[in-house]
Design a protein around this motif. Structure first.
Motif, PDB file in Angstrom:
ATOM      1  N   ARG A  50       0.947  -1.548  -0.144  1.00  0.00           N
ATOM      2  CA  ARG A  50      -0.002  -0.018  -0.087  1.00  0.00           C
ATOM      3  C   ARG A  50       0.613   1.408   0.123  1.00  0.00           C
ATOM      4  NH1 ARG A  50      -3.014  -3.223   3.447  1.00  0.00           N
ATOM      5  NH2 ARG A  50      -2.229  -2.356   5.456  1.00  0.00           N
ATOM      6  N   TYR A  51       2.057   0.814   0.796  1.00  0.00           N
ATOM      7  CA  TYR A  51       2.928   2.515   0.830  1.00  0.00           C
ATOM      8  C   TYR A  51       3.181   2.824  -0.771  1.00  0.00           C
ATOM      9  CZ  TYR A  51       7.569   4.810   2.545  1.00  0.00           C
ATOM     10  OH  TYR A  51       8.045   5.373   2.827  1.00  0.00           O
ATOM     11  N   LEU A  52       4.289   1.635  -1.335  1.00  0.00           N
ATOM     12  CA  LEU A  52       4.738   1.472  -2.490  1.00  0.00           C
ATOM     13  C   LEU A  52       3.873   2.290  -3.540  1.00  0.00           C
ATOM     14  CD1 LEU A  52       7.297  -0.119  -2.230  1.00  0.00           C
ATOM     15  CD2 LEU A  52       8.220   1.491  -2.674  1.00  0.00           C
ATOM     16  N   ALA A  53       3.069   1.482  -3.585  1.00  0.00           N
ATOM     17  CA  ALA A  53       1.692   1.751  -4.792  1.00  0.00           C
ATOM     18  C   ALA A  53       1.225   3.502  -4.486  1.00  0.00           C
ATOM     19  CB  ALA A  53      -0.140   0.978  -4.046  1.00  0.00           C
ATOM     20  N   ALA A  54       1.515   4.144  -2.766  1.00  0.00           N
ATOM     21  CA  ALA A  54       0.793   5.647  -3.085  1.00  0.00           C
ATOM     22  C   ALA A  54       1.939   6.217  -3.559  1.00  0.00           C
ATOM     23  CB  ALA A  54       0.629   5.786  -0.851  1.00  0.00           C
ATOM     24  N   LEU A  55       3.206   6.077  -3.442  1.00  0.00           N
ATOM     25  CA  LEU A  55       3.993   5.924  -4.111  1.00  0.00           C
ATOM     26  C   LEU A  55       4.113   6.689  -5.663  1.00  0.00           C
ATOM     27  CD1 LEU A  55       6.793   5.350  -1.968  1.00  0.00           C
ATOM     28  CD2 LEU A  55       5.466   7.828  -1.754  1.00  0.00           C
ATOM     29  N   ARG A  56       3.565   5.294  -5.936  1.00  0.00           N
ATOM     30  CA  ARG A  56       3.553   5.235  -7.577  1.00  0.00           C
ATOM     31  C   ARG A  56       2.837   5.604  -7.909  1.00  0.00           C
ATOM     32  NH1 ARG A  56       0.053  -0.087  -8.233  1.00  0.00           N
ATOM     33  NH2 ARG A  56      -0.809   1.278  -7.464  1.00  0.00           N
ATOM     34  N   ASP A  57       1.227   6.197  -7.519  1.00  0.00           N
ATOM     35  CA  ASP A  57       0.351   6.692  -8.119  1.00  0.00           C
ATOM     36  C   ASP A  57       0.453   8.425  -7.742  1.00  0.00           C
ATOM     37  OD1 ASP A  57      -0.539   4.184  -8.330  1.00  0.00           O
ATOM     38  OD2 ASP A  57      -1.929   4.334  -6.727  1.00  0.00           O
ATOM     39  N   THR A  58       1.204   8.539  -7.514  1.00  0.00           N
ATOM     40  CA  THR A  58       1.818  10.488  -6.957  1.00  0.00           C
ATOM     41  C   THR A  58       2.097  11.092  -8.779  1.00  0.00           C
ATOM     42  OG1 THR A  58       2.477   9.909  -4.452  1.00  0.00           O
ATOM     43  CG2 THR A  58       2.964  11.733  -6.014  1.00  0.00           C
ATOM     44  N   GLU A  59       1.401  11.984  -8.760  1.00  0.00           N
ATOM     45  CA  GLU A  59       2.062  13.271  -9.779  1.00  0.00           C
ATOM     46  C   GLU A  59       2.746  13.555  -9.697  1.00  0.00           C
ATOM     47  OE1 GLU A  59       0.296  12.170 -12.800  1.00  0.00           O
ATOM     48  OE2 GLU A  59      -1.163  10.875 -12.203  1.00  0.00           O
ATOM     49  N   TRP A  60       3.695  13.189  -9.786  1.00  0.00           N
ATOM     50  CA  TRP A  60       5.433  13.836  -9.121  1.00  0.00           C
ATOM     51  C   TRP A  60       5.324  14.743  -9.951  1.00  0.00           C
ATOM     52  CZ3 TRP A  60       6.903  13.052  -4.619  1.00  0.00           C
ATOM     53  CH2 TRP A  60       6.969  11.778  -4.013  1.00  0.00           C
ATOM     54  N   ARG A  61       4.964  14.959 -11.253  1.00  0.00           N
ATOM     55  CA  ARG A  61       5.295  16.055 -12.375  1.00  0.00           C
ATOM     56  C   ARG A  61       4.904  17.618 -11.863  1.00  0.00           C
ATOM     57  NH1 ARG A  61       5.680  11.462 -15.581  1.00  0.00           N
ATOM     58  NH2 ARG A  61       7.764  11.345 -16.411  1.00  0.00           N
ATOM     59  N   GLU A  62       3.533  16.709 -11.057  1.00  0.00           N
ATOM     60  CA  GLU A  62       3.133  18.008 -10.618  1.00  0.00           C
ATOM     61  C   GLU A  62       3.282  18.479  -9.760  1.00  0.00           C
ATOM     62  OE1 GLU A  62      -1.620  16.895  -9.923  1.00  0.00           O
ATOM     63  OE2 GLU A  62      -1.273  16.260 -11.770  1.00  0.00           O
ATOM     64  N   LEU A  63       4.036  18.351  -9.333  1.00  0.00           N
ATOM     65  CA  LEU A  63       4.608  19.028  -8.285  1.00  0.00           C
ATOM     66  C   LEU A  63       6.217  19.544  -8.564  1.00  0.00           C
ATOM     67  CD1 LEU A  63       3.884  16.296  -5.874  1.00  0.00           C
ATOM     68  CD2 LEU A  63       2.457  18.217  -5.516  1.00  0.00           C
ATOM     69  N   THR A  64       6.703  19.408  -9.452  1.00  0.00           N
ATOM     70  CA  THR A  64       8.270  19.558  -9.459  1.00  0.00           C
ATOM     71  C   THR A  64       8.846  18.968 -11.440  1.00  0.00           C
ATOM     72  OG1 THR A  64      10.560  19.653  -8.939  1.00  0.00           O
ATOM     73  CG2 THR A  64       9.586  16.887  -8.458  1.00  0.00           C
ATOM     74  N   ASP A  65       9.197  19.153 -11.528  1.00  0.00           N
ATOM     75  CA  ASP A  65       9.874  19.250 -12.621  1.00  0.00           C
ATOM     76  C   ASP A  65      10.457  17.619 -13.118  1.00  0.00           C
ATOM     77  OD1 ASP A  65       9.306  21.653 -13.770  1.00  0.00           O
ATOM     78  OD2 ASP A  65      10.721  23.069 -13.580  1.00  0.00           O
ATOM     79  N   GLY A  66      12.047  17.478 -12.177  1.00  0.00           N
ATOM     80  CA  GLY A  66      12.313  16.054 -11.759  1.00  0.00           C
ATOM     81  C   GLY A  66      12.612  15.626 -10.480  1.00  0.00           C
ATOM     82  N   ILE A  67      12.258  14.582 -10.113  1.00  0.00           N
ATOM     83  CA  ILE A  67      12.648  13.966  -8.782  1.00  0.00           C
ATOM     84  C   ILE A  67      13.044  12.711  -9.155  1.00  0.00           C
ATOM     85  CG2 ILE A  67       9.571  13.093  -8.340  1.00  0.00           C
ATOM     86  CD1 ILE A  67      10.688  14.194  -5.927  1.00  0.00           C
TER      87      ILE A  67
END
Length: 151
Positions: A50-67
């Motif tokens: 569940r923890y890794l799925a939550a990280l997988r499902d995060t829209e990182w590009r909406e927060l930062t240009d790169g991560i």
């Protein structure tokens, strides 16, 4: 446990890489983009899933240009690769045989790893830290996402 402002211990760990394997160095990744170091207890455990799925499902590009996101746990390459494929993870799972969890302060007295997340900036400084309280609930990753957005 490390806290915001602390230097993050550098590490070189082997991990999954697009169905294969590769070497990952924290300082090299942090020099290119902020890094989320996500410690988890073991492959295939429901809480870790569940923890890794939550990280997988995060829209990182909406927060930062790169991560970069690194999942870190004990285990072996075959299990990490299978677990990453099963979850469809877009980030590598790294094998912690070097006691990196202890260096970050998230190793339990019995030697197991607590679920935890650290946001590491380009200077290899911790900008955010969270560790599991033992409740077994899916962690609220909103504070981590806020820290990423604030970079």
């Amino acid at each position: 446990m490390l806290d915001a402002g602390d230097p993050a211990p550098d590490f070189d760990l082997q991990g999954t890489a697009n169905g294969g394997s590769g070497a990952y160095r924290l300082s090299a990744a942090a020099g290119q983009a902020p890094v989320v170091v996500a410690f988890y207890t073991e492959d295939f455990a429901p809480r870790c899933r569940r923890y890794l799925a939550a990280l997988r499902d995060t829209e990182w590009r909406e927060l930062t240009d790169g991560i970069a996101v690194f999942g870190v746990a004990p285990g072996d390459m075959a299990d990490h690769r299978s677990f990453a494929a099963e979850l469809g993870l877009p980030f590598p799972l790294l094998i912690d045989h070097a006691g990196v969890d202890a260096q970050f302060g998230v190793q339990r007295p019995d030697g197991t790893t607590r679920r935890a997340a650290f946001l590491v900036d380009s200077r290899c400084r911790v900008r955010f830290a969270w560790a599991d309280d033992g409740s077994g609930e899916v962690p609220d990753i909103a504070p981590l996402l806020d820290a990423v957005a604030a970079l």
